[in-house]
Structure formats: C-alpha cells, structure tokens
Enzyme design. Structure first.
Site, PDB file in Angstrom:
ATOM      1  N   LYS A   5       0.850  -1.196   0.000  1.00 47.54           N
ATOM      2  CA  LYS A   5       0.000   0.000   0.000  1.00 47.54           C
ATOM      3  C   LYS A   5       0.874   1.231   0.000  1.00 47.54           C
ATOM      4  CE  LYS A   5      -3.871   2.240   0.384  1.00 47.54           C
ATOM      5  NZ  LYS A   5      -3.448   2.944  -0.856  1.00 47.54           N
ATOM      6  N   GLN A  38       7.053   4.204   3.993  1.00 45.79           N
ATOM      7  CA  GLN A  38       5.634   3.833   3.986  1.00 45.79           C
ATOM      8  C   GLN A  38       5.398   2.552   4.787  1.00 45.79           C
ATOM      9  OE1 GLN A  38       3.615   5.883   1.588  1.00 45.79           O
ATOM     10  NE2 GLN A  38       1.979   5.254   2.960  1.00 45.79           N
ATOM     11  N   LYS A  85       5.291   3.600   8.382  1.00 41.81           N
ATOM     12  CA  LYS A  85       4.129   4.464   8.576  1.00 41.81           C
ATOM     13  C   LYS A  85       2.851   3.633   8.622  1.00 41.81           C
ATOM     14  CE  LYS A  85       3.822   7.796   5.557  1.00 41.81           C
ATOM     15  NZ  LYS A  85       3.428   8.788   4.527  1.00 41.81           N
ATOM     16  N   LYS A 142       5.429   2.082  -2.983  1.00 43.23           N
ATOM     17  CA  LYS A 142       5.331   3.423  -3.579  1.00 43.23           C
ATOM     18  C   LYS A 142       5.570   3.274  -5.068  1.00 43.23           C
ATOM     19  CE  LYS A 142       4.650   7.586  -1.916  1.00 43.23           C
ATOM     20  NZ  LYS A 142       4.086   7.979  -0.624  1.00 43.23           N
ATOM     21  N   ASP A 159      -0.196  10.822  -4.464  1.00 45.83           N
ATOM     22  CA  ASP A 159       0.938  11.454  -3.780  1.00 45.83           C
ATOM     23  C   ASP A 159       1.167  12.741  -4.576  1.00 45.83           C
ATOM     24  OD1 ASP A 159       3.053  10.710  -1.565  1.00 45.83           O
ATOM     25  OD2 ASP A 159       4.249  11.556  -3.171  1.00 45.83           O
TER      26      ASP A 159
HETATM   27  N1  GLU Z   1       0.953   9.196  -0.488  1.00 46.38           N
HETATM   28  C1  GLU Z   1       0.407   9.152   0.825  1.00 46.38           C
HETATM   29  C2  GLU Z   1       1.490   8.846   1.842  1.00 46.38           C
HETATM   30  O1  GLU Z   1       2.604   9.273   1.652  1.00 46.38           O
HETATM   31  C3  GLU Z   1      -0.812   8.251   0.926  1.00 46.38           C
HETATM   32  C4  GLU Z   1      -0.619   6.836   0.500  1.00 46.38           C
HETATM   33  C5  GLU Z   1      -1.892   6.009   0.450  1.00 46.38           C
HETATM   34  O2  GLU Z   1      -2.957   6.522   0.772  1.00 46.38           O
HETATM   35  O3  GLU Z   1      -1.782   4.840   0.083  1.00 46.38           O
HETATM   36  O4  GLU Z   1       1.281   8.270   2.862  1.00 46.38           O
END
Ligand code: GLU
Length: 444
Positions: A88, A109, A112, A124, A164
């Site tokens: 994701k 990510q 996170k 990503k 993004d």
């Molecule tokens: N691009 C956003 C981030 O940096 C959201 C990614 C998403 O919703 O999958 O977390």
C-alpha cells in the site's frame, strides 16, 4: 547489527541512491538498540530483508501528446514489504522521481503503515512525468498508458496504490477507469477515488487534518494550546490545503504557503475565503501561488522557502529535504516550538539534529502524516464491505488512529529526561510490528 556499518554496506550496494540511504540511515540509527535485544532478528538477517524492497517493477510509459508527438517516461512500483498486509502506498508524478526517491518513500511507507494500526504493507510508485502545463487530455492519456503496465502488478489483495505529489482525484479516477477497462473488475484497487465510485469521505482531508490532530497531541504534552498560534505551512497542494483548513477551524493562524517557485507570507493569516481562492487556483486553474500575493497584496518571495519567517509552529507539507540545516537554525532562533511533518522526510538529518538538540516538539512524517494512508485503509474496509461510512464516522476513526500513533511514539520514544523523541518512538514501534510479523512468516 551495527547501524553505521549496515548503512555503509547498503551505500556500496546501492550507490547513487542518496534519498534511500538517508531514510534507511535515519531508521537504523534509532532501532539499533531494540534490534540487538533480539538475537533471533540478526540470525534471520532481518535487517537486509527489511531494508531491501521485495521487488521493484520498472517500465516504459509511452503516450501521445496534444501535438501528436510520441512521448516516453519511466514508470515504477516499489513493493517494499507485505508482512502485515497488501502492499500500500501512493503514486508520485514529478520530474524528480527516481528509483532512489521511490525506494525511500516505500521504505518509509512500510513503517508508517504499520503505525496506523491497520493491516497494510508498504509500497510506492510513480513516474518522472511532469504534470505541469499538461492538458487534461494529456494527463488522461498518460494515466491510461501508465496503468496499461501497472495493472498486472496490483489488486485489492495484492497492492493498492493511491495519490501522492502530482496524483490527486483526477489522476486516480483515470487510472481506476483504465484498470477497470483492462481487467473487467470493479474492485477497491486504488484509494483516493471519487465519492461516486467507492472513495471515502475525509480521504482528501485526511493527511492535513491528521497532521494537525497529531500536532495537538504533541502540544498537549506541554500544556500548550494551538489556538492563536502562528503557523508556517509549506506547499499548496492537497496536504497543505487541508492543513490550513483545520488550522483555521481550530483558531490557529496559518501565515504562509509555497510552491516550487516561491512562497507567500500573509501577516493577517490565511482565512477561509483566501483558502477557497487557493483551492480553486491550485486544483482547478492549476496556477502558481504567486497569484495569491497579487490578489491579496501580500509579500511573495521567489525561489525561497518560508522557514525564515517568524512564527510559533512549522508544518512542512511540500516535499523531501525542504528544511535544511540553516532553515532549522532560523526556525529555532525564531522561537518555533513545534515542527510536525505533513510531507515525507521534509527535514534533512542535520535539521532533525538541531530540532532535537533544542528539545523542540518534532514529529517525523511517518507518524504525523499517517492520517492519509490511514483513511486509505478505511476506504479499503468500506470497499470490502461495499458500504460508505459517514464523515463523522471516518473523522472519528482518524482522530483515534492519530492519537494511538502519538501514544505509541510516547511509549517507545520517551527519554530518561522526559523529552519525547518522536523519531525513535515511531521507528521502534513501526519496526517491531513489521519485524514480529516477518519472523512469524519464516524466511521468505
Ligand atoms: N501518499 C500518501 C502517503 O505518503 C498516501 C498513501 C496512500 O494513501 O496509500 O502516505
């Protein structure tokens, strides 16, 4: 594991990937002690398996511009880790996109997403396509061409991209349409969709709102009120816009916004009407922030970032490495009490060092901006049950998630002197969750 040695080794294996090395070295420096408490981690070489992405897909994107000229760009998807859920993470369209940038973003990510408490792995993707000055038809053709290759590698239980930088509702819509055309399936394969076709309420707002909720929790640890505080916000895209919206709602005074050309400083504060102007300017007309200064007769500084202006709080919401050492020094000298990152890795390691030495409230993006991907996770849940939750329901969940992330940072990041090291807290909490899942799943 020795963090410095490991980083050196990765540098040799992956030369010319400075952003990736920067992100990895930040994390390894803070998880080293925790990692070494678990000899079984080292035995399973967890560190290499956690730093090196599962796979990187790269492809050529071929499309035809409005003049009939055939253009090519590079497209990528970095699938970093799926130990706790399907891959994701967003898709970035920007001229600066390289494998190194996407590897850093996918790595970040992963941690996170682990922090959000929702079952999502890390990934990503993106392209070096520059959306500036492109017509709507060109953007559509590009998105379709990008999806013509990407669709083989994604799926609702496999990998779920989102937006993004350079990818918002318009681009997600075009990519979703093409995925559907190619696969004959209407499934939750992307998040950040339009409300009419499976998008979640509050998803556009989530990153900005979430960052302000996180900021409030940080301020509470010192008994400080957000109301009346002057705030430097950088960027003027989705994250910056909804950061400003929430700040206004809570009685704070946002005074700056920026884009890649320069920044505006509005000493009276950006109010709801001015924000509506910015939203139209940036989302519909796709103009430059300079026009704000022309319309409202305020200061515009070309080729600079807003960090030299006097304020109480800074919320960097543009892009990586936008706060450098000198910027951090002037923020501290100007008496800033908190820095909370709406963007991914906006502060350089030298800047972070300065914030932490000055004992500022400083939150890294992987904690503070996790609200965006968290609501993406909620969008996935809604798509799975084929239901849509109300605004209040989603906002309530977002608030809860941001507060849980804050608590986790406090749990793992509080130092003996009481200072909360949010970088350590976020990294250790995210790492432990992913590491334990990887250990349980064997050497794969
Ligand atoms: N691009 C956003 C981030 O940096 C959201 C990614 C998403 O919703 O999958 O977390």
């Amino acid at each position: 594991m020795n963090a410095l040695e490991t980083v050196e080794r990765l540098k040799q294996r992956f030369p010319n990937e400075p952003e990736y090395i920067q992100a990895v070295s930040q994390v390894l420096g803070t998880i080293e002690d925790e990692y070494n408490r678990h000899p079984e981690f080292e035995q399973a070489n967890l560190i290499d398996r956690l730093c090196i992405p599962d796979r990187i897909i790269s492809f050529r994107v071929t499309w035809v511009d409005d003049k009939g000229k055939v253009q090519t760009n590079m497209g990528y998807r970095v699938q970093h880790n799926n130990a706790i859920g399907p891959y994701k993470g967003g898709i970035r369209f920007h001229a600066s996109v390289t494998p190194s940038v996407l590897k850093f973003l996918a790595f970040e990510q992963t941690f996170k997403n682990a922090l959000t408490t929702l079952p999502m792995g890390g990934a990503k993707g993106g392209s070096d396509f520059n959306p500036h000055g492109k017509s709507d038809a060109e953007v559509m053709r590009f998105c379709q061409a990008f999806m013509n290759e990407l669709y083989r590698h994604i799926g609702p239980d496999e990998d779920v991209p989102a937006g993004d930088i350079g990818v918002g509702g318009r681009e997600v819509g075009y990519m979703f349409g093409q995925y559907k055309k190619l696969t004959h399936q209407f499934v939750g394969v992307l998040t950040g969709k339009g409300l009419q076709f499976g998008g979640s309420l509050i998803r556009p707002e989530a990153t900005g709102y979430g960052n302000v909720y996180f900021l409030e929790s940080m301020l509470q640890t010192r008994g400080i009120e957000l109301k009346g505080k002057r705030v430097l916000v950088s960027g003027s895209g989705n994250v910056a816009q909804y950061t400003v919206e929430k700040l206004i709602e809570l009685g704070a005074v946002p005074v700056t916004l920026s884009d890649s050309d320069g920044y505006i400083y509005d000493p009276d504060g950006i109010d709801a009407d001015k924000l509506a102007f910015v939203m139209e300017l940036k989302n519909e007309k796709r103009g430059r922030i300079k026009e704000y200064a022309e319309k409202y007769g305020v200061k515009y500084v070309a080729g600079a970032r807003p960090w030299g202006e006097k304020a109480d709080i800074a919320l960097p919401s543009a892009t990586q490495d936008e706060i450098e050492e000198a910027d951090a020094r002037s923020l501290v000298a100007n008496g800033v009490i908190a820095v909370s990152e709406g963007a991914n890795m906006p502060s350089t390691p030298e800047a972070i060092e300065i914030f932490q030495q000055a004992k500022l409230l400083y939150a890294p993006g992987k904690a503070a901006n996790a609200g965006g991907v968290a609501v993406s996770g909620l969008e996935m849940s809604q798509n799975s049950e084929r239901l849509s939750w109300t605004r209040e329901q989603v906002d309530e969940r977002l608030k809860m998630i941001m507060s849980d992330i804050h608590q986790n940072c406090v749990k793992y990041g509080t130092q003996p002197d009481g200072y909360i090291n949010y970088v350590r807290g976020a990294n250790v909490a995210g790492f432990l969750k992913v590491a334990k899942a990887m250990m349980a799943q064997g050497i794969v």
